[in-house]
Design an enzyme around this catalytic site. Structure first.
Site, short mmCIF file in Angstrom:
data_model
loop_
_atom_site.label_atom_id
_atom_site.label_comp_id
_atom_site.label_asym_id
_atom_site.label_seq_id
_atom_site.Cartn_x
_atom_site.Cartn_y
_atom_site.Cartn_z
N SER A 155 0.87 -1.18 0.00
CA SER A 155 0.00 0.00 0.00
C SER A 155 0.90 1.23 0.00
O SER A 155 2.09 1.12 0.33
CB SER A 155 -0.84 -0.01 1.29
OG SER A 155 -1.46 1.24 1.51
N TYR A 168 -2.05 -1.24 10.42
CA TYR A 168 -2.01 -1.35 8.95
C TYR A 168 -0.68 -0.82 8.41
O TYR A 168 -0.02 -1.47 7.59
CB TYR A 168 -3.19 -0.57 8.38
CG TYR A 168 -3.44 -0.77 6.90
CD1 TYR A 168 -4.18 -1.85 6.44
CD2 TYR A 168 -2.95 0.13 5.96
CE1 TYR A 168 -4.43 -2.03 5.08
CE2 TYR A 168 -3.19 -0.03 4.60
CZ TYR A 168 -3.94 -1.11 4.17
OH TYR A 168 -4.18 -1.28 2.82
P1 NAD Z 1 -11.57 -6.16 0.11
O1 NAD Z 1 -12.11 -6.04 1.49
O2 NAD Z 1 -12.44 -5.81 -1.06
O3 NAD Z 1 -11.03 -7.65 -0.14
C1 NAD Z 1 -10.25 -8.32 0.83
C2 NAD Z 1 -10.16 -9.78 0.46
O4 NAD Z 1 -9.41 -10.46 1.48
C3 NAD Z 1 -11.53 -10.48 0.43
O5 NAD Z 1 -11.54 -11.46 -0.60
C4 NAD Z 1 -11.63 -11.14 1.80
O6 NAD Z 1 -12.49 -12.27 1.83
C5 NAD Z 1 -10.17 -11.55 1.98
N1 NAD Z 1 -9.81 -11.82 3.36
C6 NAD Z 1 -9.93 -11.00 4.44
N2 NAD Z 1 -9.50 -11.64 5.56
C7 NAD Z 1 -9.10 -12.88 5.16
C8 NAD Z 1 -8.57 -13.99 5.85
N3 NAD Z 1 -8.37 -13.99 7.16
N4 NAD Z 1 -8.30 -15.11 5.12
C9 NAD Z 1 -8.53 -15.16 3.78
N5 NAD Z 1 -9.01 -14.12 3.09
C10 NAD Z 1 -9.31 -13.00 3.78
O7 NAD Z 1 -10.23 -5.30 0.12
P2 NAD Z 1 -9.33 -4.67 -1.05
O8 NAD Z 1 -9.49 -3.22 -1.00
O9 NAD Z 1 -9.54 -5.41 -2.32
O10 NAD Z 1 -7.88 -4.99 -0.45
C11 NAD Z 1 -7.03 -6.00 -0.96
C12 NAD Z 1 -5.61 -5.67 -0.56
O11 NAD Z 1 -5.22 -4.43 -1.12
C13 NAD Z 1 -5.40 -5.54 0.95
O12 NAD Z 1 -4.17 -6.12 1.31
C14 NAD Z 1 -5.37 -4.04 1.16
O13 NAD Z 1 -4.63 -3.69 2.30
C15 NAD Z 1 -4.69 -3.60 -0.12
N6 NAD Z 1 -4.91 -2.19 -0.46
C16 NAD Z 1 -6.17 -1.72 -0.69
C17 NAD Z 1 -6.34 -0.37 -1.03
C18 NAD Z 1 -7.70 0.23 -1.32
O14 NAD Z 1 -7.80 1.45 -1.44
N7 NAD Z 1 -8.72 -0.55 -1.45
C19 NAD Z 1 -5.23 0.47 -1.12
C20 NAD Z 1 -3.97 -0.05 -0.88
C21 NAD Z 1 -3.82 -1.39 -0.56
#
Ligand code: NAD
Length: 273
Positions: A155, A168
Site C-alpha cells: 500500500s 495497517y
Molecule cells: P476487500 O475487502 O475488497 O477484499 C479483501 C479480500 O481479502 C476479500 O476477498 C476477503 O475475503 C479476503 N480476506 C480478508 N480476511 C481474510 C482472511 N483472514 N483469510 C482469507 N481471506 C481474507 O479489500 P481490497 O481493498 O480489495 O484490499 C485488498 C488488498 O489491497 C489488501 O491487502 C489491502 O490492504 C490492499 N490495499 C487496498 C487499497 C484500497 O484502497 N482498497 C489500497 C492499498 C492497498
C-alpha cells in the site's frame, strides 16, 4: 468446453500453462488480479471469504469467461497451517504454483492509544505474517522449477504513514521489507518478488472508510468520495482493481524479469508529495 480445448486456448496466451494463487480474491483488488491473470491464460487458485454460492459463481464465471481452470481454497490467512495446506493443495490440484499474489488484507482505524490489541494481532497476522507463511511454503517449488513470481499487495501505507492506522501501516511497511529480503534471497533462482503499493482503489475496503467519514462529517457519500481521495492524492482519482491486475500481469512478464525487490507505486502521486 473440453479439457483439451481449455488447455489449447490458455496455452496460447502469455501466462498459459502457469498457475497463480491469489489470496483474498473473492472481492476487490484480489478479484481484479485473478481476472487479469486468468485473462492471460493462468490457471487460478482463488481464496477468500464469502457465501459459498457467490464464490461458486465467481469461480464458474472466471473459468468460462477466460477458458482456464479455476479452483478455490477457503484457507484463513490468519492461520499458518491453513496457508501451508493451501499451497500444497494448489500444487496438487493445479499441478504447480508459479505466481503467488499475497493480497488478502483487512483494515481497522483508531488512535494508537485506543487501538484494540486483538485488532493489532489480526492485522499483523493477515496483512504481514500471511505473506511470510505463503512465501515460505511456495518458494521451494518455484526454486525447483526455476521460475516464479511473487507479488505482495502492500500500500502507499507501506511507504508513508497516516494517523489512526498503526497496525495497517506497520504491517504494510513490514511487507515491503519482507519483499526485499525474499527478492535478494531468490535473485538468481528465476524468481522475482515485488510489492505493489496502491493508493486509493475503489473496493469494499475503501468504500467502508468513505462511508464512515461521510457519516462522521454528515455529508453524502458521493461528496465524500472526491474529498477522501484528494486528502492524500494529488490526482483526484481512485485506481481500479483492473489497473492493479494489469500491473501484476506486467510483473509476471519476461519484460519485468529483472524487476525485483521493488515497491511499485500506483497511487495518483500520493507518496510523491
Ligand atoms: P476487500 O475487502 O475488497 O477484499 C479483501 C479480500 O481479502 C476479500 O476477498 C476477503 O475475503 C479476503 N480476506 C480478508 N480476511 C481474510 C482472511 N483472514 N483469510 C482469507 N481471506 C481474507 O479489500 P481490497 O481493498 O480489495 O484490499 C485488498 C488488498 O489491497 C489488501 O491487502 C489491502 O490492504 C490492499 N490495499 C487496498 C487499497 C484500497 O484502497 N482498497 C489500497 C492499498 C492497498
Amino acid at each position: 468446453m473440453s479439457q483439451a480445448k481449455i488447455q489449447a486456448q490458455s496455452h496460447a496466451k502469455s501466462l498459459g500453462g502457469k498457475v497463480a494463487l491469489v489470496t483474498g480474491s473473492t472481492s476487490g483488488i484480489g478479484l481484479g488480479i485473478a481476472r487479469a491473470l486468468a485473462g492471460e491464460g493462468a490457471a487460478i487458485m482463488m481464496n477468500g471469504f464469502g457465501p459459498a454460492d457467490a464464490i461458486g459463481k465467481l469461480r464458474q464465471d472466471l473459468a468460462s469467461e477466460f477458458g482456464v481452470k479455476v479452483a478455490y481454497n477457503g484457507a484463513d490467512i490468519s492461520k499458518p497451517a491453513e496457508i501451508t495446506a493451501m499451497v500444497a493443495a494448489t500444487e496438487k490440484e493445479l499441478g504447480s504454483l508459479d505466481i503467488l499474489v499475497n493480497n488478502a488484507g483487512i483494515q481497522y482505524v483508531a488512535e494508537l492509544v485506543d487501538f484494540p490489541p486483538e485488532r493489532w494481532d489480526a492485522i499483523i497476522a493477515i496483512n504481514l505474517s500471511g505473506a511470510f507463511h505463503a512465501m515460505r511454503a511456495a518458494l521451494p517449488g518455484m526454486k525447483k522449477r526455476g521460475w516464479g513470481r511473487v507479488i505482495n499487495i502492500a500500500s502507499a501505507h507501506g511507504l508513508v504513514a497516516s494517523p489512526e492506522k498503526a497496525a495497517y501501516v506497520s504491517a504494510k511497511h513490514g511487507l515491503v521489507g519482507l519483499t526485499k529480503v525474499a527478492a535478494i534471497e531468490t535473485a538468481n533462482d528465476g524468481i522475482t518478488v515485488n510489492a505493489i503499493c496502491p493508493g486509493w482503489v475503489l473496493t469494499p475496503l475503501a468504500e467502508k472508510q468513505v462511508a464512515e467519514k461521510a457519516k462522521e462529517k454528515g455529508v453524502p457519500e458521493a461528496d465524500e468520495m472526491v474529498a477522501f481521495v484528494s486528502e492524500q492524492q494529488p490526482m483526484h482519482q481512485f485506481s481500479t482493481p483492473q489497473e492493479i491486475g494489469a500491473l501484476t500481469v506486467f510483473l509476471c512478464s519476461d519484460a519485468a524479469k529483472t524487476i525485483t525487490g521493488a515497491p511499485l507505486s500506483i497511487d495518483g502521486g500520493w507518496v510523491a508529495h
